[in-house]
Design an enzyme around this catalytic site. Structure first.
Site, PDB file in Angstrom:
ATOM      1  N   GLY A  14       7.764  -6.756   5.583  1.00  0.00           N
ATOM      2  CA  GLY A  14       6.719  -6.534   6.589  1.00  0.00           C
ATOM      3  C   GLY A  14       7.014  -7.079   7.971  1.00  0.00           C
ATOM      4  O   GLY A  14       6.126  -7.166   8.810  1.00  0.00           O
ATOM      5  N   ASP A  65      10.993   1.283   2.572  1.00  0.00           N
ATOM      6  CA  ASP A  65       9.730   1.960   2.878  1.00  0.00           C
ATOM      7  C   ASP A  65       9.009   2.074   1.534  1.00  0.00           C
ATOM      8  O   ASP A  65       9.527   2.713   0.609  1.00  0.00           O
ATOM      9  CB  ASP A  65      10.022   3.346   3.477  1.00  0.00           C
ATOM     10  CG  ASP A  65       8.754   4.102   3.822  1.00  0.00           C
ATOM     11  OD1 ASP A  65       7.729   3.911   3.114  1.00  0.00           O
ATOM     12  OD2 ASP A  65       8.770   4.879   4.785  1.00  0.00           O
ATOM     13  N   ILE A  93       2.278  -5.958   4.280  1.00  0.00           N
ATOM     14  CA  ILE A  93       2.391  -4.532   4.591  1.00  0.00           C
ATOM     15  C   ILE A  93       1.019  -3.871   4.548  1.00  0.00           C
ATOM     16  O   ILE A  93       0.252  -4.095   3.601  1.00  0.00           O
ATOM     17  CB  ILE A  93       3.324  -3.861   3.543  1.00  0.00           C
ATOM     18  CG1 ILE A  93       4.767  -4.302   3.782  1.00  0.00           C
ATOM     19  CG2 ILE A  93       3.192  -2.354   3.564  1.00  0.00           C
ATOM     20  CD1 ILE A  93       5.726  -3.825   2.716  1.00  0.00           C
ATOM     21  N   TYR A 156     -13.052  -1.498  10.848  1.00  0.00           N
ATOM     22  CA  TYR A 156     -11.988  -1.820   9.874  1.00  0.00           C
ATOM     23  C   TYR A 156     -11.951  -0.744   8.776  1.00  0.00           C
ATOM     24  O   TYR A 156     -10.909  -0.453   8.193  1.00  0.00           O
ATOM     25  CB  TYR A 156     -12.200  -3.227   9.300  1.00  0.00           C
ATOM     26  CG  TYR A 156     -10.941  -3.819   8.706  1.00  0.00           C
ATOM     27  CD1 TYR A 156      -9.808  -4.025   9.494  1.00  0.00           C
ATOM     28  CD2 TYR A 156     -10.880  -4.166   7.367  1.00  0.00           C
ATOM     29  CE1 TYR A 156      -8.647  -4.558   8.953  1.00  0.00           C
ATOM     30  CE2 TYR A 156      -9.728  -4.709   6.816  1.00  0.00           C
ATOM     31  CZ  TYR A 156      -8.622  -4.903   7.617  1.00  0.00           C
ATOM     32  OH  TYR A 156      -7.476  -5.441   7.075  1.00  0.00           O
ATOM     33  N   LYS A 163      -8.147  -3.066   1.289  1.00  0.00           N
ATOM     34  CA  LYS A 163      -7.966  -4.520   1.054  1.00  0.00           C
ATOM     35  C   LYS A 163      -8.738  -4.967  -0.191  1.00  0.00           C
ATOM     36  O   LYS A 163      -8.297  -5.878  -0.903  1.00  0.00           O
ATOM     37  CB  LYS A 163      -8.406  -5.331   2.273  1.00  0.00           C
ATOM     38  CG  LYS A 163      -7.494  -5.208   3.482  1.00  0.00           C
ATOM     39  CD  LYS A 163      -6.084  -5.706   3.216  1.00  0.00           C
ATOM     40  CE  LYS A 163      -5.268  -5.824   4.495  1.00  0.00           C
ATOM     41  NZ  LYS A 163      -3.835  -5.981   4.221  1.00  0.00           N
TER      42      LYS A 163
HETATM   43  P1  NAD Z   1       2.458  -5.753  11.581  1.00  0.00           P
HETATM   44  O1  NAD Z   1       2.188  -4.405  12.150  1.00  0.00           O
HETATM   45  O2  NAD Z   1       3.392  -6.622  12.296  1.00  0.00           O
HETATM   46  O3  NAD Z   1       2.918  -5.654  10.055  1.00  0.00           O
HETATM   47  C1  NAD Z   1       2.582  -4.567   9.230  1.00  0.00           C
HETATM   48  C2  NAD Z   1       3.866  -4.213   8.514  1.00  0.00           C
HETATM   49  O4  NAD Z   1       3.631  -3.187   7.545  1.00  0.00           O
HETATM   50  C3  NAD Z   1       4.943  -3.681   9.466  1.00  0.00           C
HETATM   51  O5  NAD Z   1       6.123  -4.439   9.317  1.00  0.00           O
HETATM   52  C4  NAD Z   1       5.174  -2.258   8.984  1.00  0.00           C
HETATM   53  O6  NAD Z   1       6.511  -1.829   9.133  1.00  0.00           O
HETATM   54  C5  NAD Z   1       4.809  -2.424   7.514  1.00  0.00           C
HETATM   55  N1  NAD Z   1       4.611  -1.138   6.868  1.00  0.00           N
HETATM   56  C6  NAD Z   1       3.681  -0.176   7.152  1.00  0.00           C
HETATM   57  N2  NAD Z   1       3.903   0.907   6.376  1.00  0.00           N
HETATM   58  C7  NAD Z   1       4.973   0.605   5.572  1.00  0.00           C
HETATM   59  C8  NAD Z   1       5.703   1.309   4.591  1.00  0.00           C
HETATM   60  N3  NAD Z   1       5.388   2.567   4.245  1.00  0.00           N
HETATM   61  N4  NAD Z   1       6.747   0.691   3.976  1.00  0.00           N
HETATM   62  C9  NAD Z   1       7.110  -0.569   4.315  1.00  0.00           C
HETATM   63  N5  NAD Z   1       6.471  -1.282   5.258  1.00  0.00           N
HETATM   64  C10 NAD Z   1       5.427  -0.682   5.884  1.00  0.00           C
HETATM   65  O7  NAD Z   1       0.989  -6.429  11.474  1.00  0.00           O
HETATM   66  P2  NAD Z   1       0.517  -7.750  10.729  1.00  0.00           P
HETATM   67  O8  NAD Z   1      -0.797  -8.069  11.339  1.00  0.00           O
HETATM   68  O9  NAD Z   1       1.598  -8.755  10.709  1.00  0.00           O
HETATM   69  O10 NAD Z   1       0.225  -7.233   9.257  1.00  0.00           O
HETATM   70  C11 NAD Z   1       0.784  -7.841   8.103  1.00  0.00           C
HETATM   71  C12 NAD Z   1      -0.266  -7.944   7.008  1.00  0.00           C
HETATM   72  O11 NAD Z   1      -1.250  -8.904   7.399  1.00  0.00           O
HETATM   73  C13 NAD Z   1      -1.011  -6.653   6.733  1.00  0.00           C
HETATM   74  O12 NAD Z   1      -1.249  -6.531   5.340  1.00  0.00           O
HETATM   75  C14 NAD Z   1      -2.313  -6.886   7.468  1.00  0.00           C
HETATM   76  O13 NAD Z   1      -3.372  -6.088   6.962  1.00  0.00           O
HETATM   77  C15 NAD Z   1      -2.519  -8.340   7.161  1.00  0.00           C
HETATM   78  N6  NAD Z   1      -3.518  -9.022   7.990  1.00  0.00           N
HETATM   79  C16 NAD Z   1      -3.417  -9.007   9.341  1.00  0.00           C
HETATM   80  C17 NAD Z   1      -4.401  -9.628  10.104  1.00  0.00           C
HETATM   81  C18 NAD Z   1      -4.338  -9.576  11.618  1.00  0.00           C
HETATM   82  O14 NAD Z   1      -5.387  -9.783  12.249  1.00  0.00           O
HETATM   83  N7  NAD Z   1      -3.195  -9.332  12.217  1.00  0.00           N
HETATM   84  C19 NAD Z   1      -5.466 -10.303   9.482  1.00  0.00           C
HETATM   85  C20 NAD Z   1      -5.517 -10.330   8.097  1.00  0.00           C
HETATM   86  C21 NAD Z   1      -4.538  -9.677   7.355  1.00  0.00           C
END
Ligand code: NAD
Length: 256
Positions: A14, A65, A93, A156, A163
């Site tokens: 991720g 992926d 992810i 959301y 989730k």
């Molecule tokens: P980010 O966009 O940096 O990370 C999301 C990742 O998912 C990316 O690296 C993307 O390449 C990957 N991804 C999407 N589709 C994919 C696929 N088909 N195969 C492989 N990888 C895939 O954003 P983030 O905020 O770091 O998100 C990481 C996690 O944290 C997610 O699950 C997100 O829901 C969760 N999260 C984020 C927040 C926030 O506010 N940023 C809060 C709570 C939870």
């Protein structure tokens, strides 16, 4: 620091860029002495993630992926061929179509609903199935979730429903894999400005609201999420499985 992950190998899925929560987690794992393996989603990300991997001293940077079963299979074959044992797997992810994070939830399309669930929830199951055999001596699987799984958070939408499925999958996996010494937990992070978060309409007003109302009167730092992941991946977390650890400045307890 205190080398909490000395001698451990962690696969972190991720990392898309420096702002990704997975990047902060990989950085904290490295700080604590772990050998870190990274994955990237598709050729478009390859060069960026390889450069970040070099910065982090990642031992390997591999394609994965999660919508492509053969990529996950190839990843595991590569690790097995190199005799790589895993102690921790971080699933960071998620994906939903942007229109499903802006229009009313009731207008979510079947394909948008299925895509969000495939990438954001089912992938935890497929990643756990693929990597569990590499954690023969036990291990820790960690996923990232958000309060929108159980509360209505404007915009959301389908991601909240995905989730909820992710959190339930985490518990079922914890129930089954515990017998082999594998713990499965989720970190529920407060809102943090990342590429995924920017896809949510009016995200900056969420940040402002949380900073005013959270018990700690501020937003969550990526490093706080990363340190919680260190705890769950380390032997300090050995008695914790099937749990959702909130790292959100306390916002989840707030009512009126
Ligand atoms: P980010 O966009 O940096 O990370 C999301 C990742 O998912 C990316 O690296 C993307 O390449 C990957 N991804 C999407 N589709 C994919 C696929 N088909 N195969 C492989 N990888 C895939 O954003 P983030 O905020 O770091 O998100 C990481 C996690 O944290 C997610 O699950 C997100 O829901 C969760 N999260 C984020 C927040 C926030 O506010 N940023 C809060 C709570 C939870």
């Amino acid at each position: 620091m205190s080398n909490l992950l000395e001698g451990k190998t962690a696969l972190v899925l991720g990392v898309a860029n420096k702002w990704s929560l997975a990047y902060s987690i990989a950085d904290a794992f490295r700080r604590e002495g772990a050998r870190v393996l990274l994955t990237y989603q598709g050729e478009r990300q390859q060069a960026t993630v390889e450069a970040l991997g070099a910065e982090l001293g990642a031992a390997r940077v591999l394609a994965c992926d999660v919508t492509q079963d053969q990529e996950l299979e190839r990843l595991v074959e590569t690790l097995r061929a190199e005799d790589d044992r895993l102690d921790a797997v971080v699933h960071s992810i998620a994906f939903a179509n942007k229109e499903d994070l802006t229009r009313p939830f009731v207008e979510t399309s079947r394909s948008g609903f299925l895509l969000a669930h495939e990438v954001s929830a089912y992938s935890l199951v497929s990643v756990a199935r693929a990597t569990a055999p590499l954690m023969a001596g036990g291990g820790s699987i960690i996923t990232l979730t958000y309060l929108g799984a159980t509360r209505v958070i404007t915009n959301y939408n389908v991601m909240g429903v995905a989730k909820a499925a992710l959190e339930s999958a985490m518990r079922y996996l914890a129930g089954e894999l515990g017998a082999t010494g594998i713990r499965v937990n989720a970190i529920s992070a407060g809102p943090i400005k990342t590429a995924s978060a920017r896809a949510i309409k009016e995200f900056s007003s969420v940040l402002d609201f949380v900073a005013q109302r959270a018990p700690l009167r501020r937003n969550t730092e990526p490093a706080e999420v990363a340190d919680a992941a260190v705890f769950l991946a380390s032997d300090l977390g050995r008695g914790v499985t099937g749990n959702i650890l909130f790292v959100d400045a306390g916002f989840q307890i707030v009512g009126l």
